[in-house]
Write a protein that holds these residues in place. Sequence first.
Motif, PDB file in Angstrom:
ATOM      1  N   VAL A  45       1.018  -1.745   0.105  1.00 28.62           N
ATOM      2  CA  VAL A  45       0.019  -0.236   0.266  1.00 28.62           C
ATOM      3  C   VAL A  45       0.958   1.378  -0.037  1.00 28.62           C
ATOM      4  N   LEU A  46       0.776   1.730  -0.707  1.00 28.13           N
ATOM      5  CA  LEU A  46       2.012   3.510  -1.192  1.00 28.13           C
ATOM      6  C   LEU A  46       0.128   4.002  -0.196  1.00 28.13           C
ATOM      7  N   ILE A  47       0.833   5.547   0.836  1.00 32.05           N
ATOM      8  CA  ILE A  47       0.010   5.887   1.560  1.00 32.05           C
ATOM      9  C   ILE A  47       1.071   7.688   1.446  1.00 32.05           C
ATOM     10  N   ALA A  48      -0.143   8.353   0.856  1.00 32.65           N
ATOM     11  CA  ALA A  48       0.394   9.928   0.953  1.00 32.65           C
ATOM     12  C   ALA A  48      -0.349  10.234   1.487  1.00 32.65           C
ATOM     13  N   THR A  49      -0.175  10.969   2.881  1.00 35.93           N
ATOM     14  CA  THR A  49      -1.068  12.314   3.181  1.00 35.93           C
ATOM     15  C   THR A  49      -1.152  13.392   3.005  1.00 35.93           C
ATOM     16  N   HIS A  50      -1.777  14.534   2.357  1.00 36.68           N
ATOM     17  CA  HIS A  50      -1.768  15.688   1.886  1.00 36.68           C
ATOM     18  C   HIS A  50      -2.143  16.333   2.810  1.00 36.68           C
ATOM     19  N   ILE A  51      -1.678  17.414   3.557  1.00 35.17           N
ATOM     20  CA  ILE A  51      -1.198  18.923   4.490  1.00 35.17           C
ATOM     21  C   ILE A  51      -1.772  19.912   3.315  1.00 35.17           C
ATOM     22  N   ASP A  52      -1.953  20.083   2.130  1.00 32.62           N
ATOM     23  CA  ASP A  52      -1.969  21.545   1.261  1.00 32.62           C
ATOM     24  C   ASP A  52      -3.218  21.577   0.988  1.00 32.62           C
ATOM     25  N   ALA A  53      -4.743  21.041   1.377  1.00 31.50           N
ATOM     26  CA  ALA A  53      -5.943  21.780   0.670  1.00 31.50           C
ATOM     27  C   ALA A  53      -6.500  21.398   2.088  1.00 31.50           C
ATOM     28  N   ALA A  54      -7.555  21.888   1.271  1.00 29.15           N
ATOM     29  CA  ALA A  54      -8.457  22.628   3.019  1.00 29.15           C
ATOM     30  C   ALA A  54      -8.982  21.758   3.873  1.00 29.15           C
ATOM     31  N   HIS A  55      -9.244  20.328   3.315  1.00 33.77           N
ATOM     32  CA  HIS A  55      -9.237  19.279   4.422  1.00 33.77           C
ATOM     33  C   HIS A  55      -7.901  18.647   4.158  1.00 33.77           C
TER      34      HIS A  55
END
Length: 162
Positions: A45-55
């Motif tokens: 599983v590739l896990i990518a967490t985004h913190i650059d959006a409104a949520h």
Amino acid sequence: MTNLSRICTTRHYVQSFHPAEPVTGALAHKIAREFAERAWPDSEVLIATHIDAAHIHTHFLVNAVCYETGKMLRQGPSTLRTLRPLSDKLCMKYGLSVLPKEQRKESSMGMSAREYRSAAKGESWKFQLMNTVDLCMRSAKTRTEFINEMERRGYQVPCLCE
């Protein structure tokens, strides 16, 4: 010379948090790792967490072929119904909110696949509008301030009460 490469079929899932949720990128990623380990224990599983959006949100790309056995991961229409309780349990473990059951049915039935993909990428005009309204409501103390804030962000707010 032979060039061997692995053919990878993937499944894509997104776990997202409301913009007002008190979650950090590190906590979202920690939850995502635990979720992936439990949801797909035999898969890559590739896990990518985004913190650059409104949520804050996390993308999961799951290899649909088990690298050890070569067997296909079986996912179907009921997969989300089985994954959601696991996600909810982990969110509650870390003091985060979950959608009430009645809201889950409405939101999943009311969003097309195209809308869902747009929302996951942060490109949904509906979600952008909801986030803007929410932000303006929190900062405005009066109706006039709310209208001014919305107009400052490029929205027209008709006055229907006069």
